[in-house]
Design a protein around this motif. Structure first.
Motif, PDB file in Angstrom:
ATOM      1  N   MET A   1      11.114 -11.600   1.556  1.00  0.00           N
ATOM      2  CA  MET A   1      12.456 -12.218   2.117  1.00  0.00           C
ATOM      3  C   MET A   1      13.615 -11.296   1.480  1.00  0.00           C
ATOM      4  O   MET A   1      13.540 -10.955   0.230  1.00  0.00           O
ATOM      5  CB  MET A   1      12.419 -13.635   1.527  1.00  0.00           C
ATOM      6  N   ILE A   2      14.761 -11.380   2.470  1.00  0.00           N
ATOM      7  CA  ILE A   2      15.888 -10.803   1.924  1.00  0.00           C
ATOM      8  C   ILE A   2      16.880 -11.682   1.433  1.00  0.00           C
ATOM      9  O   ILE A   2      17.065 -12.861   2.091  1.00  0.00           O
ATOM     10  CB  ILE A   2      16.434  -9.690   2.994  1.00  0.00           C
ATOM     11  N   TYR A   3      17.256 -11.549   0.340  1.00  0.00           N
ATOM     12  CA  TYR A   3      18.247 -12.307  -0.384  1.00  0.00           C
ATOM     13  C   TYR A   3      19.250 -11.683  -0.296  1.00  0.00           C
ATOM     14  O   TYR A   3      19.506 -10.094  -0.185  1.00  0.00           O
ATOM     15  CB  TYR A   3      18.052 -12.861  -1.790  1.00  0.00           C
ATOM     16  N   SER A   4      20.698 -12.264  -0.473  1.00  0.00           N
ATOM     17  CA  SER A   4      21.945 -11.571  -0.879  1.00  0.00           C
ATOM     18  C   SER A   4      22.327 -12.119  -2.226  1.00  0.00           C
ATOM     19  O   SER A   4      22.147 -13.195  -2.409  1.00  0.00           O
ATOM     20  CB  SER A   4      22.945 -12.022   0.197  1.00  0.00           C
ATOM     21  N   ASP A  73      31.914   4.130  -1.330  1.00  0.00           N
ATOM     22  CA  ASP A  73      30.863   4.678  -0.006  1.00  0.00           C
ATOM     23  C   ASP A  73      29.752   3.859   0.156  1.00  0.00           C
ATOM     24  O   ASP A  73      29.023   4.119   1.250  1.00  0.00           O
ATOM     25  CB  ASP A  73      30.685   6.172  -0.133  1.00  0.00           C
ATOM     26  N   SER A  74      29.408   3.188  -0.851  1.00  0.00           N
ATOM     27  CA  SER A  74      28.302   2.055  -0.592  1.00  0.00           C
ATOM     28  C   SER A  74      28.235   0.739   0.211  1.00  0.00           C
ATOM     29  O   SER A  74      27.454   0.178   0.785  1.00  0.00           O
ATOM     30  CB  SER A  74      27.760   1.642  -2.044  1.00  0.00           C
ATOM     31  N   ILE A  75      29.601   0.643   0.405  1.00  0.00           N
ATOM     32  CA  ILE A  75      30.017  -0.618   1.021  1.00  0.00           C
ATOM     33  C   ILE A  75      29.713  -0.319   2.439  1.00  0.00           C
ATOM     34  O   ILE A  75      30.382   0.538   3.196  1.00  0.00           O
ATOM     35  CB  ILE A  75      31.678  -1.153   0.988  1.00  0.00           C
ATOM     36  N   GLN A 132      20.649  -5.887   8.865  1.00  0.00           N
ATOM     37  CA  GLN A 132      21.565  -4.836   9.396  1.00  0.00           C
ATOM     38  C   GLN A 132      22.597  -4.441   8.317  1.00  0.00           C
ATOM     39  O   GLN A 132      23.254  -3.271   8.359  1.00  0.00           O
ATOM     40  CB  GLN A 132      22.290  -5.226  10.465  1.00  0.00           C
ATOM     41  N   HIS A 133      22.867  -5.014   7.328  1.00  0.00           N
ATOM     42  CA  HIS A 133      23.800  -4.530   6.380  1.00  0.00           C
ATOM     43  C   HIS A 133      23.428  -4.852   4.720  1.00  0.00           C
ATOM     44  O   HIS A 133      22.305  -5.910   4.505  1.00  0.00           O
ATOM     45  CB  HIS A 133      25.158  -5.555   6.356  1.00  0.00           C
ATOM     46  N   LYS A 134      23.588  -3.770   3.757  1.00  0.00           N
ATOM     47  CA  LYS A 134      23.088  -3.979   2.510  1.00  0.00           C
ATOM     48  C   LYS A 134      24.009  -4.289   1.244  1.00  0.00           C
ATOM     49  O   LYS A 134      23.387  -4.701   0.371  1.00  0.00           O
ATOM     50  CB  LYS A 134      22.484  -2.585   2.122  1.00  0.00           C
ATOM     51  N   CYS A 135      25.442  -3.955   1.591  1.00  0.00           N
ATOM     52  CA  CYS A 135      26.261  -4.220   0.409  1.00  0.00           C
ATOM     53  C   CYS A 135      27.638  -4.591   1.038  1.00  0.00           C
ATOM     54  O   CYS A 135      28.483  -3.807   1.561  1.00  0.00           O
ATOM     55  CB  CYS A 135      26.415  -2.622  -0.261  1.00  0.00           C
ATOM     56  N   ALA A 136      27.961  -5.702   0.979  1.00  0.00           N
ATOM     57  CA  ALA A 136      29.180  -6.225   1.288  1.00  0.00           C
ATOM     58  C   ALA A 136      30.424  -6.547   0.131  1.00  0.00           C
ATOM     59  O   ALA A 136      29.878  -6.764  -0.808  1.00  0.00           O
ATOM     60  CB  ALA A 136      28.960  -7.760   2.129  1.00  0.00           C
ATOM     61  N   LEU A 137      31.433  -6.252   0.678  1.00  0.00           N
ATOM     62  CA  LEU A 137      32.605  -6.514  -0.232  1.00  0.00           C
ATOM     63  C   LEU A 137      33.224  -7.675   0.093  1.00  0.00           C
ATOM     64  O   LEU A 137      33.777  -7.757   1.572  1.00  0.00           O
ATOM     65  CB  LEU A 137      33.544  -5.284  -0.275  1.00  0.00           C
ATOM     66  N   VAL A 138      33.327  -8.642  -0.464  1.00  0.00           N
ATOM     67  CA  VAL A 138      33.537 -10.036  -0.056  1.00  0.00           C
ATOM     68  C   VAL A 138      35.289 -10.608  -1.160  1.00  0.00           C
ATOM     69  O   VAL A 138      34.879 -10.560  -2.215  1.00  0.00           O
ATOM     70  CB  VAL A 138      32.759 -11.103  -0.281  1.00  0.00           C
ATOM     71  N   LEU A 168      28.212  -8.117  -2.960  1.00  0.00           N
ATOM     72  CA  LEU A 168      27.180  -9.002  -2.450  1.00  0.00           C
ATOM     73  C   LEU A 168      26.108  -7.785  -1.923  1.00  0.00           C
ATOM     74  O   LEU A 168      26.258  -7.183  -0.863  1.00  0.00           O
ATOM     75  CB  LEU A 168      27.424  -9.902  -1.322  1.00  0.00           C
ATOM     76  N   GLN A 169      25.144  -7.795  -2.559  1.00  0.00           N
ATOM     77  CA  GLN A 169      24.046  -6.863  -2.058  1.00  0.00           C
ATOM     78  C   GLN A 169      22.539  -7.284  -1.757  1.00  0.00           C
ATOM     79  O   GLN A 169      22.434  -8.469  -2.273  1.00  0.00           O
ATOM     80  CB  GLN A 169      23.659  -5.804  -3.345  1.00  0.00           C
ATOM     81  N   ALA A 170      21.964  -6.697  -0.609  1.00  0.00           N
ATOM     82  CA  ALA A 170      20.765  -6.922  -0.328  1.00  0.00           C
ATOM     83  C   ALA A 170      19.701  -7.069  -1.491  1.00  0.00           C
ATOM     84  O   ALA A 170      19.833  -6.000  -2.371  1.00  0.00           O
ATOM     85  CB  ALA A 170      20.046  -6.223   0.476  1.00  0.00           C
TER      86      ALA A 170
END
Ligand code: UT7
Length: 320
Positions: A1-4, A73-75, A132-138, A168-170
């Protein structure tokens, strides 16, 4: 399971603290005693006229990325919660993206007033869980001082400016465990800025207006309901929640909510006394402060919950 999972937190407060005595000295018909007794607020920060929400968001985002050990650049997703954007458009998220020097990833604002950060975090969680996304800036960023009527003592003493951010990362580790979002637009009139731009002019009232007592009652009811709903969705008892971080509007609302939920006062994060109500920024500001002083640690179960204009309300329960 993928968590954030929150990989890092950051925050930023502009300028020096403005005390209640400073407001009195500026000619506002109030007193330190009234503000403290009715709200618990001792001070707030007010941005310089040249600073916009994206200017506060940038150092908060940089601190969160540094804590997460990543570079811009990771975002691959940027969401900014704000009701005081730099412009009508483009979004503050796009302006922040440019200031971070990155291109290409989706960037958009969420407008849910004081619930904005919870809305943004729950949205980013769903993007990450989609795979679809791995690294969010919130980010939550606000300059509420710009929409205050400084002749209305019933509102101008309550709010402040600031920003808070999380990366927030996968992850295979939990993570956001559950979230719940709600709105009821029939209550739009009890907390609003009812003006707008038409033909290059502001029409209507461009200042924040609030029926304080109606908001107070609504807030205490829905903060109780949504915390219970979110804990149940996560399969947790409220007694298993280590930290409650409600939107920081009024210490009386925080105390009443904690009492209804049966959460001890020393498990509730309270920063409103020093920050005032910073709307969408209040929860990430409180989270970042608690992490940096070592109160909130890895593995702690943290309930974030917001309520605000719209009316909107929601909660995110996560394992930090
Ligand atoms: O982010 C979500 C949005 N905001 C909130 O959650 C705020 C929710 N509401 C509240 O926090 C409270 O309703 C307030 C702090 C806004 C007001 O507290 P209250 O205990 O509901 O006071 P009130 O509105 O009933 O006003 C009591 C008195 C009034 O005078 P009279 O009519 O009794 O003579 C007001 O004129 O206090 C007066 N007053 C003030 N006096 C000194 C109102 N504002 C001030 C002030 N300084 N700043």
């Amino acid at each position: 399971m993928i968590y954030s999972r929150i990989a890092g937190t950051g925050s930023f407060l502009p300028g020096a603290a403005v005390s209640n005595a400073d407001l009195v000295a500026r000619g506002i018909d109030t007193s330190h005693e009234w503000i403290v007794e009715r709200t618990g607020i001792h001070a707030r920060h007010i941005a310089d006229p040249a600073q916009a929400s994206s200017d506060l968001a940038l150092p908060a985002a940089e601190a969160a990325m540094q804590a997460a050990g990543i570079t811009p650049d990771s975002i691959d997703l940027i969401i900014v919660a704000t009701s005081t954007p730099d412009f009508v458009f483009p979004s503050t998220a796009c302006l922040l993206q440019a200031k971070l020097g990155v291109k290409g990833c989706p960037a958009f604002d969420v407008q849910a007033v004081c619930s904005g950060f919870v809305y943004a975090l729950a949205t980013a969680d769903k993007f990450i869980k989609s795979g679809q996304h791995k690294c969010a800036l919130v980010v939550g960023a606000e300059v509420f001082s710009r929409i205050l009527d400084w002749n209305d003592r019933s509102t101008c003493v309550l709010f402040g400016d600031g920003a808070g951010a999380v990366v927030l990362q996968a992850s295979e580790q939990p993570g956001v465990m559950a979230s719940a979002l709600h709105a009821d637009g029939s209550h739009a009139g009890i907390l609003c800025v009812p003006g707008h731009v038409r033909g290059g002019l502001v029409t209507g009232d461009p200042m924040l207006r609030m029926d304080g007592q109606a908001v107070f009652k609504f807030a205490v009811r829905v903060l109780d309901e949504v915390a219970r709903e979110t804990a149940a969705a996560a399969g947790l008892e409220l007694s298993e929640v280590d930290w409650l971080i409600p939107h920081q509007a009024n210490v009386r609302i925080l105390n009443a909510t904690a009492k209804k939920l049966g959460i001890p006062a020393d498990r509730v994060v309270v920063t409103v006394g020093r920050h005032g109500n910073t709307s969408a920024a209040s929860i990430p500001l409180a989270l970042d402060e608690s992490v940096r002083v070592g109160r909130i640690n890895r593995g702690d179960k943290v309930m974030l919950e917001g309520v605000g204009g719209g009316f909107t309300w929601g909660a995110v329960l996560l394992e930090f």
